[in-house]
Every structure is written in structure tokens, then in C-alpha cells.
Motif scaffolding. Structure first.
Motif, PDB file in Angstrom:
ATOM      1  N   ASP A 712      46.241  37.445  33.822  1.00 36.21           N
ATOM      2  CA  ASP A 712      45.218  36.404  33.820  1.00 36.21           C
ATOM      3  C   ASP A 712      44.222  36.600  34.969  1.00 36.21           C
ATOM      4  O   ASP A 712      43.267  35.844  35.106  1.00 36.21           O
ATOM      5  N   GLN A 713      44.463  37.616  35.807  1.00 37.34           N
ATOM      6  CA  GLN A 713      43.481  38.056  36.791  1.00 37.34           C
ATOM      7  C   GLN A 713      43.709  39.559  37.020  1.00 37.34           C
ATOM      8  O   GLN A 713      44.850  39.995  37.181  1.00 37.34           O
ATOM      9  N   TYR A 714      42.645  40.329  37.006  1.00 34.24           N
ATOM     10  CA  TYR A 714      42.804  41.779  37.010  1.00 34.24           C
ATOM     11  C   TYR A 714      41.528  42.457  37.498  1.00 34.24           C
ATOM     12  O   TYR A 714      40.432  41.867  37.499  1.00 34.24           O
ATOM     13  N   VAL A 715      41.660  43.708  37.888  1.00 35.44           N
ATOM     14  CA  VAL A 715      40.534  44.600  38.152  1.00 35.44           C
ATOM     15  C   VAL A 715      40.995  46.009  37.824  1.00 35.44           C
ATOM     16  O   VAL A 715      42.103  46.423  38.195  1.00 35.44           O
ATOM     17  N   SER A 716      40.170  46.740  37.087  1.00 33.90           N
ATOM     18  CA  SER A 716      40.533  48.104  36.691  1.00 33.90           C
ATOM     19  C   SER A 716      39.354  49.038  36.928  1.00 33.90           C
ATOM     20  O   SER A 716      38.189  48.625  36.868  1.00 33.90           O
ATOM     21  N   LEU A 717      39.684  50.287  37.182  1.00 32.67           N
ATOM     22  CA  LEU A 717      38.684  51.338  37.363  1.00 32.67           C
ATOM     23  C   LEU A 717      39.092  52.525  36.517  1.00 32.67           C
ATOM     24  O   LEU A 717      40.208  53.042  36.635  1.00 32.67           O
ATOM     25  N   ARG A 718      38.185  52.945  35.663  1.00 35.52           N
ATOM     26  CA  ARG A 718      38.399  54.152  34.856  1.00 35.52           C
ATOM     27  C   ARG A 718      37.371  55.183  35.310  1.00 35.52           C
ATOM     28  O   ARG A 718      36.168  54.928  35.279  1.00 35.52           O
ATOM     29  N   VAL A 747      43.110  53.226  37.168  1.00 35.32           N
ATOM     30  CA  VAL A 747      43.834  52.370  38.109  1.00 35.32           C
ATOM     31  C   VAL A 747      43.657  50.918  37.665  1.00 35.32           C
ATOM     32  O   VAL A 747      42.552  50.490  37.316  1.00 35.32           O
ATOM     33  N   LEU A 748      44.766  50.161  37.678  1.00 36.08           N
ATOM     34  CA  LEU A 748      44.735  48.760  37.240  1.00 36.08           C
ATOM     35  C   LEU A 748      45.534  47.892  38.209  1.00 36.08           C
ATOM     36  O   LEU A 748      46.714  48.165  38.464  1.00 36.08           O
ATOM     37  N   PHE A 749      44.899  46.873  38.744  1.00 36.08           N
ATOM     38  CA  PHE A 749      45.569  45.805  39.484  1.00 36.08           C
ATOM     39  C   PHE A 749      45.543  44.557  38.607  1.00 36.08           C
ATOM     40  O   PHE A 749      44.506  44.218  38.026  1.00 36.08           O
ATOM     41  N   GLY A 750      46.673  43.859  38.518  1.00 32.20           N
ATOM     42  CA  GLY A 750      46.703  42.647  37.721  1.00 32.20           C
ATOM     43  C   GLY A 750      47.887  41.778  38.078  1.00 32.20           C
ATOM     44  O   GLY A 750      48.854  42.232  38.700  1.00 32.20           O
ATOM     45  N   SER A 751      47.822  40.510  37.675  1.00 31.70           N
ATOM     46  CA  SER A 751      48.920  39.575  37.933  1.00 31.70           C
ATOM     47  C   SER A 751      48.787  38.377  37.006  1.00 31.70           C
ATOM     48  O   SER A 751      47.748  38.192  36.347  1.00 31.70           O
ATOM     49  N   ASP A 777      52.905  43.831  39.212  1.00 28.01           N
ATOM     50  CA  ASP A 777      53.107  43.367  40.576  1.00 28.01           C
ATOM     51  C   ASP A 777      51.749  43.297  41.263  1.00 28.01           C
ATOM     52  O   ASP A 777      51.027  44.307  41.297  1.00 28.01           O
ATOM     53  N   PRO A 778      51.351  42.152  41.796  1.00 29.37           N
ATOM     54  CA  PRO A 778      50.018  42.052  42.424  1.00 29.37           C
ATOM     55  C   PRO A 778      49.793  43.064  43.539  1.00 29.37           C
ATOM     56  O   PRO A 778      48.645  43.423  43.836  1.00 29.37           O
ATOM     57  N   GLN A 779      50.890  43.541  44.162  1.00 25.31           N
ATOM     58  CA  GLN A 779      50.754  44.482  45.273  1.00 25.31           C
ATOM     59  C   GLN A 779      50.881  45.929  44.830  1.00 25.31           C
ATOM     60  O   GLN A 779      50.767  46.839  45.658  1.00 25.31           O
TER      61      GLN A 779
END
Length: 825
Positions: A712-718, A747-751, A777-779
Motif C-alpha cells: 500500500d506504499q512503494y517505490v520501484s526503479l527499473r 529494485v522495489l521497496f514496499g510495505s 520488509d520495509p527495510q
């Protein structure tokens, strides 16, 4: 009597000594029929000669004749023809290309004298680059011809081809000296006004008149937008020139010494200017660089004219030859404007039994005006057609085209008009368009899309469908679409329909209303696949992942506020009816529910500073950005009212850019971020797209499983990089295969917030386990790295991906091999 005889004898001797012989003609390329400018024409054994002009013409006035006239030019075989003892004669030459040796000259002592000339030309680039002008306008004339060449015997003997050639009696008019047939299939002429402004750098073309004829061309409005000069611009004062979506380094680029060698051939007079004539060689034969000749003004060190070819050894597919000839004209302020440009692209045979293709582009500019910069709003639409753009008569074109058509071009026009009327040609051309676009034109409507005619999956079984859309013949203000399908296993009828009203075609503004009942999949929503009917149809085959039945109604408005800035607002009411085991906790009633409804208002802005947009019939089409990124921001609000069950806010950000990395190749990156505020079930989340298939796709994480993670919150870079032959070009055996390296990093950050985790039970009301969602995992980011080879046998690509994190899952795939097929140059 003696004095009379001596007088007559002296008179004839004087007349012979002062006689003028006129020799004129044209020098052309024997393979393409195109003029060869700047070729040397010389009376053999004398110093009497000249160079051909940009149209390949020459006219010699000489006092004496030898036995022959010789024509030579770099990259072509020298040709001589006999001279007659006549006062006036016309001799035309057709030169055949030769294999250009690309080895650089070796200088025994001191610096190559050409280097100092190039160094001074590069130092003066800003003085002559037209991009340093604040604004200018030109009247342009553009013509394009596309031919089929290399018509092999096997190809010519096909029954379908024989039906064509038997009709075209005039085909004998379009052959070269060796009788190789050229079959023209397209010809266009365009008269336009071209506008440029700097800071920000913007371009616009107003097409005043256009004449388009070609096989499969049913409506000239779309074609006329891409046959003008805005797509035929080549500026050698840029460090890199984009040709066929490949970046080629200019001979006067910064860092020129790393790419080129030069040879100072001569000092010549071009018009009224004394110029250095230099030959250009790529240092490495497979680099994306040019070979040929450039002329540099001896006094100002400005480019005067260029004649450059992309060598056969360059790492390109199917392209046998690319040739660019250009003549530059100084403006009153100093910077140069291309006066005439000619581009030739020769596509070879894919197999020995097929034919090749030849594309010719010619642009000339006159009436150059340095004006005050027009406002940014003037450039909202890159290409504009005047209302009467296609009404020019033959007399109009004769009077207004900047250069008369040659006899060969007149024959081309006649042949194309004949060719497009042949029934078998129309059948194949319409079939090709049907396959490429998905729709078949039938009067005022287009029938399709064909990928939606038949599908098969585990939910619907056999699915049959049919649809249509209206075209420009129906209206240029209204666009109607409809599609219906039936699944024989689920016994359900699906449909979609929309009505769009085009309010303004200049500041592109539309309002539309649509309704739909369809089977969708969590994480693979139809709305994200709009415009890609083939991929959408492929997603309906096989096993559907977390399918659900959706019914939605939508009202949408969009408008281009200013150049590149598009505003969109919409309201949507949708029902979610799952076809798999799904439940969520309703916080108001404290009951578990499987269905929900949403009422959503959405607002978005999109900005592409240098994005090129054309209007394709009743739709807006982007040709992508040239340099600057595309930015999009979306905000959505869900209402727990008027039928909506959920209250939430969604915020999304998207950034895309193409980066030219010079000799290292080309990179593309996409930054995608989002956040949901409020308590919602996981189908509302961002369900990150995985890929369990064998096939590579840029839209997915290629080592991630379907529905493995949601956030429900994320940031990704392709990040994708294409080396374009860098490194592999240096390996002797590999470079002959023309393989190209590629690299990927995703790369994907999400939680997921705790409030939304508690919405999803592990068991249904009967105690049966439910499908839920995986959480990041948010970290700890999800990371996958990939590398691969493309251009294998010119079509195939193989990628190898390594999953670097989240390897402890039993279903995790630490390594994956993906294949794909593509047609790239």
C-alpha cells in the motif's frame, strides 16, 4: 586569291581555337537512382572540369575535347564515357558503389593536418549551431519515396507477384543499367511552414499542402503528419544524431578523436567559398559512426556540406546502407540552416527469396526568417494540418514545389497510382494493416480487434468476441467504440462501450463516457493494458490468476493545457465480484465480505517537455521524448457514499527517461512510487506484477511469482541498459555475429500498514484457508539483476536474471532464463 585563302584559313583556325563545347548531364546512383552531389566531372587528360550540384547536375563549357569524360566520387567506381565532336551533348552517368576502405591514413611525422581543422570547427560549434538562434521560420518542401528493390527471380516468379508485374507495363521505365527492377509503393510531397524556438526548445510544423499516394494508404491525414520535415531533421552540430532510434556520433562531436580518423583531401571552391575537403573514417568499423566526406569553410570553419554514409560493418540489422547528404546555408545571424537534405535508407533482403526496400527522403528550405519567439502555447501541437491540405491540383504542385520532379519521379507517381488499384495488392495491404492495428476498415467503422475474436481460459472456456470503432469518415468530433464477448463455460456475456466527444483538436480536449462488464485479474487490470490489444488478449488465455468480475461506469475529461502538459479528470463507479476465494473485514459492520463497490474521483497531470505528439484520426499518439523525461502525477479519492463502500486516497508518481550514454550505449529508467491512505482490501493495493512465464517482459519483475507481493506504499526503479555492441564489437568472432549486450536492474521497496494487514483473514467463514498476499520488509528491498544478449540471429534475445533478495521463500526462484523475439535494427 592567296590572301583570300589565307584569310579563310586563319578565320577557321581562330574559330576552332575559341570554340565552346557544352557538355551537360546528371550523375546518379546506379542502385537507387538518386542524384550524386559533389561528384568530380573531368574532361580526360585536361584540367577542365567541375563538381556536380546537389541535384547531381553538371554543365561544362570547354574549349577543347578529348576522347572521354570521366566522373569519380569517393565510395563509387570511377566511370568514363566517350565524347563526340559536337558543340552540345548530354551525357548522364550512373555510378556503382564500391567497397569503401575504412583504414585511416598513417602520417609519418607531426600531427595529421586534418586534426587542426576539425579542432577549430568543433571550437566554433556554438557560432554555427542553429539551436543558438532564439527563433526562426522556414518554408519547407519534403518528398518521400519508398520502393521495393532487389526483386529476386524467386520473388518475381511468385504467382501473387506476377499478377502485379503483369499489370505494371511501366516497370521497364524504372530499372538501372543492369536491369534490376525497382517497384515503387509510396510517394509523398509536402509543403509546410516550420517554426523553431529556443529556451525551451520547441518545434512546430504547419502542413499547408500534402499529396500522398501509396499502397495501403486509405486516408492521408495521419500519414501527412509524419511525412513533413519535422521528422527529417539532421543537425551535425549535435554531438549525437538519432537515426532509426539509434544514436550516431557526429564527425564534429565533442570528443571526436575517440571515434574518427580524418584525411585532408584537397582545398576546393564550393560556390563562392573556399573549403577544406576532408574524408572521414570511423576508428572502429562497427561503431555507430559515419564514413564519407565533409567540406569545412577555410575562413570561418563552418560546415558547408556533408556527404556521409553509415558503413555496412556498423552493428545494424537489415540495413545495407544509410546515406545523408546535406547543404547548409548561413543565416544573417551566423548559425547555419540546412538548405537541402537527402537521406537514403536501403533495407536488405531478409532471405534470398524475398525483396529489399529502399526509402528516400528529401527536404529543401527557403525563405529563412529570424523572428521573435512565438509563445509556448503556439507549439501545443507538433504537427498541424490546414483544413484544405489535400486539395492541391497538379498545376499547383508544378508552380509551388521548390524543385521540379525528375522524369523518374513522375514515372514513380504513375506506377504507385496504378499499383494501389490492383485487387491482390489491396488485399495484402489491407490484411497487413489489419494484423498490425487489430482493426479492419469497413466504410465508416473499423471491425476488431482481432486478438479479441477468440480466447480460451479456465474460467470462460471458449470465449468468442467481436467489436468495432468509428473512424474519421464517420466524424472528426465523435468516436464510438463497442465490444461484446461470450464465454461458453461460465455462460456470461461481457461487453464494453464508450462515446467520446472531441472538443478541441489543437489543445487536445475530449470528454467521454464508458461502461464495461468484464473478467479482470488482480494485479493485471485491463485499465493498465489499454492500447495493447495483443497483450490484453494473451492475458485471457490459460489460467486466470485471481479473476474477478468487474462492472464499471466512467466519465472522463482531458485537456492539454499547454505544450506537453496534459490534465485528466475522471469519475468511476466499479463493482468487484471475485471468482476465487476472497474475503475482507468490513470495519463498520465487523463482518467479512467478498464483494465491494468503489466510487472514485481521479485527477492526473502529465508533462513531456519535448514529446512529439500527432493526431491519428481521432486519437492522440505519442512518439516519445527526445531528451527530457516524462513526468506523471496521479491523485485518486475513494468515497464511502453514493454506493461506494470504501474511503481512501491514492497518490502515484511516475518518471521515465531515455539517456544517451555515448559510446557506452543507451539507458532507460522508470521510477514508480505510490501510497494509499485509508483502510482498503488488497485488490486496491499495488499488486506488483511477477512473471512465471518463459518470456521476458519489461512490465514485470522477472524472478517474482504472480501475486507474490502487494504494497500500500512503494517505490520501484527499473533500469535497462543497451550496450549497442559496446565491448562485444571488440571480440573478433562475436562481432561478426553482431550480438549486443543488455543489462537490467530492478529494485522495489514496499510495505503494508498494520491496519490493512488486519483486513485480510487467513480463513473463510467455513474455516477453509484463503489466498492472501505477500508483504515486503520495509527495510529490505526486492532486488533482481539481469544480463543478456540480444540480436541473436537478428531476432532473438536471451536474458539471465538473478534474484538477490527474499530467497528464503519455498517458491522463490533465485535464477531465471527468459527469452523474447523482437525486430530491431
Amino acid at each position: 586569291m592567296t590572301r583570300t585563302f589565307l584569310f579563310i584559313f586563319a578565320f577557321f583556325c581562330f574559330t576552332e581555337a575559341t570554340a565552346q563545347f557544352i557538355i551537360e548531364g546528371k550523375v546518379t546512383d546506379a542502385e537507387t537512382g538518386d542524384p550524386i552531389p559533389f561528384a568530380s566531372v573531368l574532361v580526360k587528360g585536361t584540367t577542365q572540369g567541375m563538381n556536380t550540384d546537389f541535384e547531381g547536375n553538371y554543365s561544362l563549357n570547354v574549349k577543347s575535347l578529348s576522347d572521354s569524360l570521366v566522373v569519380s566520387y569517393i565510395g563509387y567506381l570511377t566511370l568514363a564515357k566517350p565524347l563526340e565532336k559536337q558543340a552540345e551533348q548530354t551525357i548522364n552517368f550512373q555510378l556503382r558503389p564500391s567497397d569503401l576502405q575504412l583504414e585511416a591514413f598513417v602520417f609519418e611525422a607531426g600531427e595529421n593536418p586534418a586534426f587542426d581543422i576539425i579542432r577549430k570547427a568543433v571550437a566554433k560549434k556554438e557560432d554555427f549551431d542553429k539551436r543558438s538562434l532564439m527563433a526562426y521560420e522556414t518554408n519547407n518542401y519534403t518528398k518521400i519515396e519508398i520502393d521495393i528493390d532487389h526483386v529476386s527471380e524467386e520473388f518475381a516468379l511468385r504467382k501473387s507477384v506476377q499478377k502485379v508485374t503483369s499489370v505494371l507495363d511501366s516497370i521497364k521505365q524504372l530499372t538501372n543499367d543492369e536491369g534490376e527492377k525497382i517497384l515503387p509503393v509510396f510517394f509523398s510531397e509536402t509543403l509546410s511552414k516550420f517554426y523553431y524556438r529556443n529556451n525551451p526548445e520547441l518545434r512546430k510544423e504547419i502542413v499547408e499542402k500534402s499529396r500522398v499516394t501509396g499502397v495501403g494508404i486509405t486516408d492521408g491525414s495521419t500519414t501527412s503528419q509524419i511525412t513533413g520535415s519535422v521528422f527529417q531533421e539532421y543537425n551535425f552540430y549535435k554531438n549525437w544524431l538519432t537515426i532509426l532510434e539509434k544514436d550516431f556520433v557526429s564527425p564534429i562531436a565533442e570528443g571526436w578523436k575517440a571515434y574518427y580518423d580524418y584525411d585532408l583531401l584537397d582545398s576546393v571552391l564550393v560556390g563562392q567559398d573556399s573549403c577544406y575537403k576532408l574524408q572521414v573514417y570511423p576508428r572502429r568499423e562497427q561503431d555507430l559512426a559515419f564514413a564519407g566526406t565533409i567540406w569545412i569553410n577555410k575562413e570561418t570553419y563552418a560546415l558547408k556540406q556533408v556527404d556521409l554514409t553509415i558503413p555496412k560493418e556498423v552493428n545494424l540489422n537489415f540495413v545495407e546502407r544509410i546515406k545523408i547528404q546535406q547543404e547548409l546555408l548561413p543565416t544573417s545571424a551566423g548559425p547555419l540552416i540546412p538548405k537541402k537534405s537527402r537521406i537514403l535508407i536501403k533495407i536488405g533482403q531478409v532471405t534470398p527469396k524475398t525483396a529489399g526496400m529502399l526509402a528516400k527522403f528529401y527536404t529543401s528550405s527557403d525563405s529563412v526568417r529570424l523572428e521573435e519567439a512565438k509563445p509556448t502555447s503556439f507549439f501545443n501541437q507538433s504537427v498541424v494540418l490546414k483544413e484544405d491540405f489535400n486539395t492541391g491540383t497538379e498545376e499547383f504542385w508544378i508552380q509551388n514545389r521548390q524543385d521540379p520532379l525528375s522524369s523518374e519521379e513522375l514515372a514513380v507517381l504513375q506506377m504507385v497510382d496504378t499499383l494501389k488499384k490492383i485487387p491482390i495488392v489491396r488485399f495484402f495491404s489491407e490484411g497487413l494493416k489489419f494484423f498490425a492495428t487489430g482493426y479492419l476498415k469497413h466504410g465508416k467503422v473499423d471491425v476488431g480487434p482481432w486478438p479479441g475474436f477468440f480466447n480460451y481460459n479456465n474460467v470462460e472456456g471458449v470465449r468468442l468476441g467481436m467489436g468495432f470503432r468509428t473512424n474519421l469518415d464517420f466524424s472528426n468530433k465523435w468516436l464510438l467504440k463497442a465490444y461484446g464477448a461470450y464465454g461458453f463455460k461460465d455462460d456470461r456475456f461481457k461487453y464494453s462501450a464508450s462515446v467520446t466527444r472531441i472538443l478541441d483538436r489543437v489543445h487536445w480536449s475530449t470528454v467521454s463516457i464508458s461502461t464495461q462488464k468484464e473478467i479482470d485479474q488482480v494485479g493485471l487490470e485491463i485499465s493498465s493494458l489499454e492500447g495493447n490489444s495483443i497483450f490484453l488478449a494473451a492475458s485471457r488465455f490459460g489460467t486466470l490468476r485471481r479473476p474477478y468480475l468487474t462492472t464499471n461506469h466512467k466519465l472522463n475529461f482531458q485537456r492539454e493545457i499547454f505544450k506537453g502538459f496534459l490534465f485528466n479528470a475522471s469519475g468511476t463507479y466499479a463493482k468487484f465480484d471475485p471468482l476465487y476465494d476472497f474475503y475482507f473485514l468490513d470495519k463498520d459492520t465487523r463482518d467479512y465480505r467478498s464483494k465491494f463497490e468503489t466510487l472514485e474521483a481521479r485527477f492526473s497531470v502529465r508533462y513531456g517537455r519535448d514529446e512529439i505528439i500527432i493526431i491519428n484520426d481521432n486519437e492522440r499518439v505519442s512518439f516519445g521524448p527526445a531528451k527530457w523525461p516524462i513526468v506523471q502525477v496521479d491523485y485518486a479519492r475513494g468515497f464511502n457514499a453514493l454506493g461506494g463502500d470504501l474511503s481512501y486516497d491514492k497518490l502515484k508518481f511516475y518518471l521515465y527517461q531515455r539517456l544517451n550514454m555515448g559510446m557506452l550505449g543507451v539507458s532507460r529508467y522508470e521510477l514508480d512510487a505510490g501510497k494509499i491512505f485509508g483502510e482498503v482490501p488488497y485488490p486496491i493495493f499495488k499488486n506488483h506484477l511477477g512473471n512465471e512465464t518463459l518470456f521476458y517482459t519489461t512490465a514485470a519483475f522477472n524472478t517474482m511469482n504472480f501475486n507474490e507481493f502487494a504494497s500500500d506504499q512503494y517505490v520501484s526503479l527499473r533500469y535497462r541498459h543497451f550496450f549497442e555492441g559496446f565491448l562485444l564489437n571488440k571480440i573478433p568472432l562475436i562481432k561478426k555475429l553482431k550480438w549486443r549486450g543488455v543489462a537490467n536492474a530492478n529494485v522495489l521497496f514496499g510495505s503494508v500498514r498494520d491496519a490493512n494487514i488486519s483486513n485480510v483473514p487467513d480463513m473463510d467463514p467455513d474455516g477453509n484457508p484463503l489466498e492472501t498476499f505477500g508483504r515486503l520488509d520495509p527495510q529490505k528491498p526486492y532486488v533482481e539483476l539481469g544480463y543478456g544478449i540480444e540480436n541473436i540471429f537478428k531476432f532473438f534475445r536471451v536474458d539471465f536474471f538473478h534474484r538477490m533478495t527474499y530467497l528464503d521463500s519455498p517458491e522463490a526462484k533465485p535464477f531465471a532464463v527468459k527469452i523474447s523475439a523482437q525486430i530491431i535494427l
